[in-house]
Scaffold this active site. Structure first.
Site, short mmCIF file in Angstrom:
data_model
loop_
_atom_site.label_atom_id
_atom_site.label_comp_id
_atom_site.label_asym_id
_atom_site.label_seq_id
_atom_site.Cartn_x
_atom_site.Cartn_y
_atom_site.Cartn_z
N ASN A 14 40.53 -34.08 22.36
CA ASN A 14 41.63 -33.46 22.00
C ASN A 14 41.82 -32.04 21.86
O ASN A 14 42.60 -31.31 21.40
CB ASN A 14 42.25 -34.00 20.68
CG ASN A 14 42.30 -35.43 20.80
OD1 ASN A 14 41.58 -36.13 19.98
ND2 ASN A 14 43.09 -36.09 21.34
N LEU A 68 44.00 -26.43 20.73
CA LEU A 68 43.80 -28.03 20.19
C LEU A 68 45.36 -28.81 20.55
O LEU A 68 46.37 -28.21 20.78
CB LEU A 68 43.96 -27.99 18.57
CG LEU A 68 44.09 -29.15 17.86
CD1 LEU A 68 42.78 -30.04 17.77
CD2 LEU A 68 44.68 -28.89 16.21
N CYS A 69 44.97 -29.98 20.89
CA CYS A 69 46.32 -30.94 21.44
C CYS A 69 46.33 -31.96 20.32
O CYS A 69 45.59 -32.97 20.16
CB CYS A 69 45.95 -31.58 22.61
SG CYS A 69 47.34 -32.39 23.11
N ILE A 70 47.30 -31.70 19.40
CA ILE A 70 47.53 -32.80 18.39
C ILE A 70 49.18 -33.00 18.25
O ILE A 70 49.84 -31.82 18.27
CB ILE A 70 46.85 -32.39 17.21
CG1 ILE A 70 46.92 -33.46 16.00
CG2 ILE A 70 47.41 -31.02 16.47
CD1 ILE A 70 46.22 -33.40 14.81
N HIS A 103 53.23 -30.28 18.55
CA HIS A 103 54.10 -30.14 19.64
C HIS A 103 55.35 -29.98 19.10
O HIS A 103 55.75 -30.51 17.85
CB HIS A 103 53.86 -31.62 20.38
CG HIS A 103 52.42 -31.82 20.86
ND1 HIS A 103 52.35 -33.04 21.43
CD2 HIS A 103 51.51 -31.16 21.28
CE1 HIS A 103 50.80 -32.88 21.83
NE2 HIS A 103 50.62 -31.85 21.85
#
Length: 179
Positions: A90, A97-99, A103
């Site tokens: 992630n 960071l992709c969480i 978003h």
């Protein structure tokens, strides 16, 4: 008379000052250290000291920058890990960071996330960082930012070679200056 955007930015700065003080004084948030980056309340330096009990990342120390927009808390901050960048499903190779909770609070154009999983003004820097630590405990390989890491994790979970674990261990050693 001050503009609406400068009033919003001033309110965000005041909220962030309070939240920084709260998280700095919190005794129930082990493994998290925060401070201002270049004396700017919208830019925080974060140090995550991951507990040895974490399955993959135990014993790691990762630095990241948490950057808040002037529209905070209505819009989410962005978190970018600094060198060494954790090998994680992630986390993009550039460290971002992709969480879900970071978003924007809008409909997911890909239909993957429910609106309830995305950013909400009830989130705080503390809840964000606790979610990040949880993500190190249980990576989400179903929505990967790093396809290689997700693929290796999936293969390992299916009984394949321990290549994911090997890459993570190298990353953990680098995080504490052993490599």
């Amino acid at each position: 008379m001050a503009s609406s955007s400068s009033q919003s930015s001033a309110a965000a700065a005041s909220l962030l000052q309070r939240q920084l003080k709260e998280i700095t004084n919190a005794k129930d948030v082990p493994g998290i250290s925060v401070g201002l980056l270049r004396d700017n309340v919208f830019n925080w330096e974060v140090i995550l000291m991951l507990d040895h009990d974490l399955k993959y990342y135990g014993g790691a120390i990762f630095r990241a920058h948490l950057t808040f927009p002037p529209e905070y808390p209505h819009l989410p901050p962005k978190m970018v890990f600094q060198t060494p960048i954790p090998f994680h499903p992630n986390i993009y190779p550039n460290g971002e960071l992709c969480i879900s909770i970071l978003h924007p609070p809008e409909d997911d154009k890909y239909g993957y996330e429910n609106a309830s999983e995305r950013w909400s003004p009830v989130q705080t820097p503390e809840t964000i960082l606790l979610s990040v630590i949880s993500l190190f405990s249980e990576p989400n390989e179903d929505s990967p930012a790093n396809l290689d890491a997700a693929k290796l994790l999936r293969q390992e979970k299916e009984g394949g070679p321990k290549e994911f674990r090997k890459r993570v261990r190298k990353c953990v050693r680098e995080s504490v200056g052993e490599d």
